[in-house]
Design an enzyme around this catalytic site. Structure first.
Site, PDB file in Angstrom:
ATOM      1  N   THR A  22       0.833  -1.211   0.000  1.00  0.00           N
ATOM      2  CA  THR A  22       0.000   0.000   0.000  1.00  0.00           C
ATOM      3  C   THR A  22       0.865   1.257   0.000  1.00  0.00           C
ATOM      4  O   THR A  22       0.502   2.254  -0.608  1.00  0.00           O
ATOM      5  CB  THR A  22      -0.964   0.028   1.208  1.00  0.00           C
ATOM      6  OG1 THR A  22      -0.253  -0.331   2.380  1.00  0.00           O
ATOM      7  CG2 THR A  22      -2.125  -0.912   1.019  1.00  0.00           C
TER       8      THR A  22
ATOM      9  N   GLN B  30       1.473 -12.916  -0.900  1.00  0.00           N
ATOM     10  CA  GLN B  30       0.177 -13.060  -1.557  1.00  0.00           C
ATOM     11  C   GLN B  30       0.019 -11.995  -2.640  1.00  0.00           C
ATOM     12  O   GLN B  30      -0.984 -11.977  -3.338  1.00  0.00           O
ATOM     13  CB  GLN B  30      -0.945 -12.908  -0.521  1.00  0.00           C
ATOM     14  CG  GLN B  30      -0.889 -13.955   0.581  1.00  0.00           C
ATOM     15  CD  GLN B  30      -1.810 -13.606   1.745  1.00  0.00           C
ATOM     16  OE1 GLN B  30      -1.531 -12.753   2.581  1.00  0.00           O
ATOM     17  NE2 GLN B  30      -2.943 -14.278   1.802  1.00  0.00           N
TER      18      GLN B  30
ATOM     19  N   HIS C  99       0.179 -16.251  -5.210  1.00  0.00           N
ATOM     20  CA  HIS C  99      -0.932 -15.930  -6.101  1.00  0.00           C
ATOM     21  C   HIS C  99      -0.479 -15.539  -7.503  1.00  0.00           C
ATOM     22  O   HIS C  99      -1.253 -14.995  -8.279  1.00  0.00           O
ATOM     23  CB  HIS C  99      -1.790 -14.809  -5.492  1.00  0.00           C
ATOM     24  CG  HIS C  99      -2.488 -15.229  -4.232  1.00  0.00           C
ATOM     25  ND1 HIS C  99      -3.074 -14.344  -3.361  1.00  0.00           N
ATOM     26  CD2 HIS C  99      -2.684 -16.457  -3.700  1.00  0.00           C
ATOM     27  CE1 HIS C  99      -3.612 -15.014  -2.334  1.00  0.00           C
ATOM     28  NE2 HIS C  99      -3.371 -16.292  -2.516  1.00  0.00           N
TER      29      HIS C  99
ATOM     30  N   CYS D 295      -0.313 -17.571 -23.361  1.00  0.00           N
ATOM     31  CA  CYS D 295      -1.432 -17.902 -24.252  1.00  0.00           C
ATOM     32  C   CYS D 295      -2.086 -19.187 -23.754  1.00  0.00           C
ATOM     33  O   CYS D 295      -1.409 -20.186 -23.507  1.00  0.00           O
ATOM     34  CB  CYS D 295      -0.933 -18.076 -25.677  1.00  0.00           C
ATOM     35  SG  CYS D 295      -2.181 -18.787 -26.781  1.00  0.00           S
TER      36      CYS D 295
ATOM     37  N   ASN E 105       0.593  -5.363  11.205  1.00  0.00           N
ATOM     38  CA  ASN E 105      -0.645  -5.278  10.420  1.00  0.00           C
ATOM     39  C   ASN E 105      -1.564  -4.229  11.029  1.00  0.00           C
ATOM     40  O   ASN E 105      -1.586  -4.038  12.240  1.00  0.00           O
ATOM     41  CB  ASN E 105      -1.346  -6.638  10.380  1.00  0.00           C
ATOM     42  CG  ASN E 105      -2.396  -6.702   9.279  1.00  0.00           C
ATOM     43  OD1 ASN E 105      -2.113  -6.327   8.133  1.00  0.00           O
ATOM     44  ND2 ASN E 105      -3.588  -7.149   9.603  1.00  0.00           N
TER      45      ASN E 105
HETATM   46 ZN    ZN Z   1      -0.885 -18.810 -28.737  1.00  0.00          ZN
END
Ligand code: ZN
Length: 243
Positions: free
Chosen positions: A26, A103, A121, A129, A215
């Protein structure tokens, strides 16, 4: 506890693991996507929440709407590492930190110089593709003028290598994160309330006695922490290396 205590805890540490979430970025100007407004869909007169838009089903059914949200709220190509990213890179360079488990998908830890980064993540910087697997950098996704970026080789849809809701996390990455946390002498939890699966489960594998939590809001592990701060991650970790 005083800041000096944090210095002392870390100065004795040789296998620090950092487990981080949205709050770590942040201060780099990247808001938590959960705070973003949803997306109003004119055709169906329906407003989708960020969590719905960032799901596998939504991506497959409404890729253009997905990308409209994604390009606006999930990608910050101008963002720079903050004091937290820099301090963690420094701890690794000094041989005292073994892994950053994050994350976040913004790649800022690597940009700050961290090498051992486990991105639970995924990352906006990797794209591929869906038909032929050809890989693309973030710039290809952002510069493609079409509503949905398409593969230059086969016209397949290019998908970010980001774990969407309804998708599974990479089991190899999870294993490596679990191993690092089990072996850690110090665990720093930063900028995450540990409510998103599998954060709490992973962090609970820590067996050491030096748990640091930074936190803004309480976490389920606060009762076990040796050092707690509700300050910014950048302020707290950045204070380790005043300039
Ligand atoms: Zn492709």
């Amino acid at each position: 506890m005083e800041q000096a205590d944090l210095q002392t805890i870390l100065s004795d540490s040789r296998r620090i693991v950092f487990f981080g979430g949205a709050g770590t970025s942040t201060e780099s100007g990247i808001p938590d996507f959960r705070s973003a407004d949803g997306l109003y869909e004119q055709r169906t007169s329906k407003t989708y929440l960020p969590e719905e838009i960032l799901s596998r089903d939504f991506f497959m059914e409404h890729p253009a709407d997905f990308y409209a949200f994604y390009r606006t709220h999930m990608v910050y190509p101008e963002a720079l590492p903050n004091a937290a990213h820099r301090a963690l890179a420094r701890l690794e360079q000094e041989g005292r930190l073994t892994a950053v488990v994050t994350q976040n998908i913004d790649g800022l830890h690597q940009l700050a110089g961290s090498r051992s980064v486990l991105e639970l993540h995924g990352s906006v910087h990797r794209n591929y593709c869906m038909d032929c697997g050809l890989k693309y950098p973030l710039s290809a996704v952002l510069r493609d003028p079409r509503p949905v970026p398409l593969c230059t080789a086969c016209e397949g849809i290019v998908k970010p290598d980001v774990v969407l809701y309804q998708e599974n996390l990479d089991t190899d990455l999870l294993d490596r994160a679990a191993f690092a946390i089990e072996q850690a002498d110090t665990l720093i939890v930063g900028g995450t309330s540990l409510t998103v699966h599998p954060a709490a489960g992973l962090v609970s594998l820590y067996r050491g006695d030096k748990l640091i939590i930074v936190n803004r809001t309480p976490t389920p592990l606060d009762a076990y922490a040796n050092y707690i701060s509700d300050g910014n991650v950048g302020d707290v970790l950045g204070s380790l290396y005043p300039r």
